[in-house]
Scaffold this motif. Sequence first.
Motif, PDB file in Angstrom:
ATOM      1  N   ALA A   1       4.911   2.040  -0.328  1.00 65.65           N
ATOM      2  CA  ALA A   1       6.292   2.103  -0.848  1.00 65.65           C
ATOM      3  C   ALA A   1       6.957   3.407  -0.403  1.00 65.65           C
ATOM      4  O   ALA A   1       8.111   3.408   0.033  1.00 65.65           O
ATOM      5  CB  ALA A   1       6.289   2.001  -2.374  1.00 65.65           C
TER       6      ALA A   1
ATOM      7  N   ASN B   1       9.689   2.914  -4.285  1.00 65.70           N
ATOM      8  CA  ASN B   1      10.098   2.735  -2.884  1.00 65.70           C
ATOM      9  C   ASN B   1      11.430   3.410  -2.585  1.00 65.70           C
ATOM     10  O   ASN B   1      11.757   3.660  -1.426  1.00 65.70           O
ATOM     11  CB  ASN B   1      10.139   1.249  -2.508  1.00 65.70           C
ATOM     12  CG  ASN B   1      11.070   0.439  -3.380  1.00 65.70           C
ATOM     13  OD1 ASN B   1      11.167   0.679  -4.587  1.00 65.70           O
ATOM     14  ND2 ASN B   1      11.761  -0.520  -2.790  1.00 65.70           N
TER      15      ASN B   1
ATOM     16  N   SER C   1       3.816  -2.448  -8.183  1.00 69.11           N
ATOM     17  CA  SER C   1       3.845  -2.967  -6.812  1.00 69.11           C
ATOM     18  C   SER C   1       4.582  -4.299  -6.809  1.00 69.11           C
ATOM     19  O   SER C   1       5.046  -4.770  -7.848  1.00 69.11           O
ATOM     20  CB  SER C   1       2.416  -3.114  -6.267  1.00 69.11           C
ATOM     21  OG  SER C   1       1.710  -4.112  -6.974  1.00 69.11           O
TER      22      SER C   1
ATOM     23  N   ASP D   1       4.181  -5.289   4.710  1.00 71.54           N
ATOM     24  CA  ASP D   1       4.930  -5.784   3.556  1.00 71.54           C
ATOM     25  C   ASP D   1       4.149  -6.888   2.856  1.00 71.54           C
ATOM     26  O   ASP D   1       3.011  -7.192   3.224  1.00 71.54           O
ATOM     27  CB  ASP D   1       6.348  -6.214   3.968  1.00 71.54           C
ATOM     28  CG  ASP D   1       6.351  -7.407   4.928  1.00 71.54           C
ATOM     29  OD1 ASP D   1       5.329  -8.149   4.996  1.00 71.54           O
ATOM     30  OD2 ASP D   1       7.370  -7.608   5.611  1.00 71.54           O
TER      31      ASP D   1
ATOM     32  N   LYS E   1       8.151  -2.426  -1.429  1.00 72.90           N
ATOM     33  CA  LYS E   1       7.039  -2.677  -2.341  1.00 72.90           C
ATOM     34  C   LYS E   1       6.207  -3.801  -1.746  1.00 72.90           C
ATOM     35  O   LYS E   1       6.739  -4.746  -1.163  1.00 72.90           O
ATOM     36  CB  LYS E   1       7.578  -3.063  -3.719  1.00 72.90           C
ATOM     37  CG  LYS E   1       8.137  -1.868  -4.506  1.00 72.90           C
ATOM     38  CD  LYS E   1       8.284  -2.209  -5.977  1.00 72.90           C
ATOM     39  CE  LYS E   1       9.015  -1.130  -6.739  1.00 72.90           C
ATOM     40  NZ  LYS E   1       8.107  -0.351  -7.623  1.00 72.90           N
TER      41      LYS E   1
END
Length: 379
Positions: A93, A365, A79, A108, A99
């Motif tokens: 993601a 992602n 992450s 976010d 991420k």
Amino acid sequence: MMIKKFFTFSLALSLSACGSDSAKQSQLPSDVAPGTTQNIILMVGDGMGLTQISAAIEEHSRKLEMERFQVVGLSKTRSAKEQITDSAAGATAFSTGVKTYNGAIGVDQHGRARETILELLGNKGYATGLIATSVITHATPASFYAHEDSRQNYYQIAADMKKAPLDLFIGGGRKHFENRTDPNNGKTDDRNLIEEMQTSGFSFVNSLAELRKAKGKVGYFLADGHPDPILKGRGDILPRSIPTAISHLRSRTERGFFLMVEGSQIDWGGHENKIDYVISELIDFDEAVGKALDYAEANGNTLVIVTADHETGGLTLAGEPGEDGKTSYTKAGRQFASHGHTSAMVPVFAYGPGSELFAGVYDNNEIHAKMMQALALDK
Ligand SMILES: [Zn+2]
């Protein structure tokens, strides 16, 4: 060179699938060319690493459905803030392309809400659906429709569903929608989200038979809380729900659909270090994968992606030298190194138009970017 080969292969499969099922193909809107991505089925085996899949292959009496895939990639799962992700950051993601921090649901790393692929496609007129074998407010499904700074905000996550362009869901968690008691503070409220959602066009069903007859937006609660594990009698509702969910989404619009399916409890078997729990949940999820592939092969315009958010348990499959001098796989060798998640890369399997994009090694992602590219919505 490799990518071109994959592309040729998947295109050939798509075209042959078109030819073998002209009835289904003729249901496509006239402006959708054969071999273009119209539908996406994203399937997440929570906690499903390569050793979990390998253990199921060893245990299962026949080939796994996942062995049907020709295009395979590897996803790097960390992450934004931690080397080892949780399911919330992992699913965010996939859903938003960014991420974020562990625990984040559709936001976010600064806590800002980011549009999810489900919202984007829903607002463009695609039909959208979510299926999970956990509460539908759990981290993975929630990250496709909710925007909360913590995965623990079940109360608010459930309320967020009302605002999302969601056509169908199947999963547990009725208790987060009516007769609500906030798990964070034990307080109850009078809000009945089921009634609120009915007012805004949702209907609720109690079986797949009822779902088949339902019109409009529809929800199916499998349980008040989490559905039972397979080993405690859940049955094959997950694989059986796939064709029903797909026909319902198709009945909503000809534009196309996005369906996310989670095998939620593979992860829980890993946390508990129970190999039979892991394998039974994985095989159930694999059956669901088979149903999605059957549809995609017949339809020709459907991209199926199967991946995981992370590996859980650090499962090893060690062998021992036998009397014949050969090293064999032993059940006793199936050991877990951890009760938590690990940073091991996880596989990504893809089939259908656009599947060639998923070969290679990339960050989790990028799966979002690849889905957008497959749909030609990346510009
Ligand atoms: Zn977990």
